[in-house]
Design a protein around this motif. Structure first.
Motif, mmCIF file in Angstrom:
data_model
loop_
_atom_site.group_PDB
_atom_site.id
_atom_site.type_symbol
_atom_site.label_atom_id
_atom_site.label_comp_id
_atom_site.label_asym_id
_atom_site.label_seq_id
_atom_site.Cartn_x
_atom_site.Cartn_y
_atom_site.Cartn_z
ATOM 1 N N ASP A 391 0.784 -1.386 0.033
ATOM 2 C CA ASP A 391 -0.053 -0.074 0.074
ATOM 3 C C ASP A 391 0.728 1.384 0.056
ATOM 4 O O ASP A 391 0.532 2.213 0.383
ATOM 5 N N LEU A 392 2.043 1.160 -0.337
ATOM 6 C CA LEU A 392 3.004 2.193 -0.220
ATOM 7 C C LEU A 392 3.478 2.382 -1.830
ATOM 8 O O LEU A 392 3.945 1.620 -2.521
ATOM 9 N N THR A 393 3.537 3.926 -2.119
ATOM 10 C CA THR A 393 4.372 4.275 -3.292
ATOM 11 C C THR A 393 5.670 3.965 -3.399
ATOM 12 O O THR A 393 6.345 4.020 -2.115
ATOM 13 N N ARG A 394 6.454 4.169 -4.395
ATOM 14 C CA ARG A 394 7.953 3.856 -4.209
ATOM 15 C C ARG A 394 8.348 5.103 -3.700
ATOM 16 O O ARG A 394 9.205 4.874 -2.613
ATOM 17 N N GLY A 395 8.017 6.362 -3.927
ATOM 18 C CA GLY A 395 8.548 7.475 -3.282
ATOM 19 C C GLY A 395 8.162 7.355 -1.679
ATOM 20 O O GLY A 395 8.934 7.830 -0.835
ATOM 21 N N GLU A 396 7.147 7.107 -1.493
ATOM 22 C CA GLU A 396 6.770 7.071 0.275
ATOM 23 C C GLU A 396 7.688 6.007 0.769
ATOM 24 O O GLU A 396 8.063 6.091 1.882
ATOM 25 N N ALA A 397 7.963 4.985 0.308
ATOM 26 C CA ALA A 397 8.707 3.871 0.545
ATOM 27 C C ALA A 397 10.142 4.282 0.877
ATOM 28 O O ALA A 397 10.875 3.982 1.993
ATOM 29 N N GLU A 398 10.772 5.240 -0.177
ATOM 30 C CA GLU A 398 12.051 5.620 0.164
ATOM 31 C C GLU A 398 12.104 6.566 1.257
ATOM 32 O O GLU A 398 12.952 6.607 1.955
ATOM 33 N N SER A 399 11.143 7.497 1.477
ATOM 34 C CA SER A 399 11.176 8.518 2.459
ATOM 35 C C SER A 399 10.764 7.886 3.829
ATOM 36 O O SER A 399 11.594 8.110 4.700
ATOM 37 N N LEU A 400 10.234 6.618 3.930
ATOM 38 C CA LEU A 400 10.168 5.898 5.270
ATOM 39 C C LEU A 400 11.423 5.401 5.560
ATOM 40 O O LEU A 400 11.799 5.307 6.615
ATOM 41 N N ALA A 401 11.988 4.330 4.642
ATOM 42 C CA ALA A 401 13.475 4.091 4.699
ATOM 43 C C ALA A 401 14.473 4.911 5.382
ATOM 44 O O ALA A 401 15.043 4.603 6.249
#
Length: 557
Positions: A391-401
């Motif tokens: 349920d995450l976009t690639r950009g959201e995942a990068e920011s979260l990481a």
């Protein structure tokens, strides 16, 4: 990353009256891509860089044309407008931050092995311009490199370092809003270099720099110190887009740093579709299969299966790689990746093919990996060594990481960006060399000496005034015209266009052109040295030690 460049080559040349056409130099200093690569390319940070055609750098090293991002810069510097800045790596990230008033930084370094000269001014100006656009600005003295790679004594380094810093301040660097430092005095940089060095090895240095059994260890240490310099702005406050303005001979340092910035990250984030792993080319093929099949089913999450994608891909003819402007294709080779993609999909059988983002544990602590699992919202699947999030976009995942990494004492680095400017031709023609005083103008030269050097410079003029009027001058081969485009015209684009047009159309003769340039050079040097004197007190007040008590061997190592 240093900007010593003792020998510098000029842009490729062409001459005669002309209009601007693809592949021809602009009337204001730049050059478009040429057709096809040549073999005359060598990028050596410590030797004699050679660029026969700047377009070759796009083909051979993956440098991108600055024209591709120029429209994203609201008020570009004149070096950008004139094509003197010709290439970049990921400058769009910096341009976006600049446009949105978000944090970004600019940094470049200077190896103090001689007087600062007009070639260095290009980099000084680029740092200052980014500072004026709201960026955090950093200027460093690469003294460890000067000592290890060039054998400079510490007394010599101290003297040259002071001269570099005075010129940078005189040209407008705001020391209160920016940071100046020496490598040898910056413990944070040295500690970061140690950590980055743990992710590099000798075989890599051998491939990138040509190091061998004769290369001294301190020289190798200076390389990892430079990678730390490049990433240092991201230690200040937070990771942010950071641009490194350099000549193309320094690109090996940028490429290495971009790799190391990735290797020290806690997590790698990729797009995935099933339980198995894909490389970049395979991922593009599986994405194409999924998109095609998902358009024809009611519930793509359950109805699109690996075996279906394999059947579709078996009949699919991947597009050929784009040849760009040269003979060599670019981008992933999809045709070569098709067999392995098919093999993986067939092995997946009836497993549903579902897009997701995947977090790989690259260097994370156990606590950081657990925190990442907890932080991923929505549907997720946890495996040993990676987490899939649906349920995450690639950009959201990068920011979260990055957020989790920083919260658990990781660096969270972004890959640094870079911009590349053309080398200046020596005033005597050919290469500009610090060992040939007549070929370059030092920022410390007496204004009258600067005037005389320009008056004595080689030009792109014809043998006689008659031929000049008939055929026009060869401005694209003229070191004096470069002085206008790179320095003397400043922000006045109309002056460079006028000089170029009058030259190539035979209206301007070399004597008058050099006289005008010599006068402008004399004025520039007089003004610059007056400002250097004013900067003396400012430099003395800065927290930077210019009287080193280090001991060393001096001479070559």
């Amino acid at each position: 990353m240093d900007e010593d460049t003792p020998e510098e080559t000029g842009p490729s040349a062409a001459g005669g009256p002309r209009d601007e056409t693809p592949g021809s130099p602009r009337t204001d200093g730049g050059t478009e891509r040429a057709d096809g690569p040549s073999e005359d390319v060598a990028l050596d940070p410590w030797g004699s860089a050679s660029v026969g055609d700047y377009a070759d750098l796009f083909e051979k090293f993956g440098i991108e044309a600055f024209d591709d991002v120029a429209d994203d810069v609201a008020d570009p510097h004149y070096l950008m407008r004139r094509g003197v800045i010709f290439g970049h790596r990921e400058y769009d990230a910096v341009a976006e931050a600049m446009a949105n008033d978000e944090p970004f930084a600019a940094l470049s370094g200077f190896m103090p092995t001689g007087d600062p000269h007009i070639g260095h001014k290009l980099v000084f100006d680029e740092i200052i311009w980014h500072q004026e656009q709201g960026g955090d600005a950093f200027g460093l003295i690469a003294d460890l490199e000067a000592h290890s790679a060039r054998g400079m004594s510490w007394d010599e380094i101290d003297e040259h370092a002071r001269n570099y810093l005075l010129s940078l301040l005189a040209l407008g660097f705001d020391a209160e809003d920016g940071e100046l430092y020496r490598q040898s005095d910056n413990r944070a940089v040295q500690d970061l270099g140690f950590e980055l060095g743990s992710k590099a090895n000798f075989s890599e240095f051998e491939a990138i720099y040509g190091f061998d059994g004769e290369t001294n260890i301190s020289h190798m240490q200076s390389v990892v110190t430079q990678t730390a310099d490049i990433l240092y702005p991201q230690l200040v406050d937070e990771p942010k887009p950071t641009v490194i303005p350099v000549g193309p001979d320094q690109d090996p340092h940028v490429r290495l740093t971009r790799d190391l910035a990735t290797r020290v990250r806690y997590f790698k984030v990729t797009e995935a579709f099933a339980s198995f792993e894909l490389d970049d080319a395979e991922r593009q093929l599986v994405r194409a299969a999924y998109d095609a099949l998902a358009a024809d089913v009611e519930d793509a999450e359950t109805d699109v299966r690996c075996e279906d994608a394999a059947a579709w891909l078996d009949d699919y003819e991947p597009p050929a790689r784009d040849p760009a402007d040269g003979d060599e294709p670019t981008g992933p080779d999809l045709a070569a990746a098709k067999p392995t993609a098919l093999e993986k999909l067939r092995a997946g059988g009836k497993e549903p093919l579902r897009p997701r983002v995947r977090f790989f544990d690259r260097n994370a602590t156990d606590e950081a990996f657990e925190a990442l699992i907890e932080a991923v919202d929505g549907e997720k699947r946890v495996f040993e060594g990676h987490v899939d999030a649906f349920d995450l976009t690639r950009g959201e995942a990068e920011s979260l990481a990055r957020e989790v990494e920083i919260d658990h004492d990781g660096f969270g680095f972004r890959q640094p960006s870079s911009i590349y400017h053309r080398f200046m031709t020596g005033l005597t023609g050919g290469k500009m060399s610090s060992s040939i005083p007549a070929s370059h103008i030092s920022l410390l030269d007496d204004p009258e000496d600067g005037y005389d050097k320009v008056k004595a410079a080689t030009t792109g003029g014809r043998d006689t005034a008659e031929k000049q009027r008939e055929l026009g001058g060869e401005a694209d081969e003229c070191p004096v015209y470069e002085l206008y485009a790179y320095l003397l015209a400043g922000d006045d684009d109309e002056l460079t266009k006028t000089v170029y047009s009058e030259c190539v159309n035979g209206e301007r003769l070399c004597g008058g052109c050099k006289e005008q340039a010599a006068e402008l050079m004399r004025e520039f040097l007089a003004d610059h040295q007056e400002k250097r004197e004013e900067a003396e007190e400012l430099l003395d007040d800065l927290d930077i030690d210019l009287d080193s008590d280090r001991r060393g061997t001096g001479g070559e190592h």
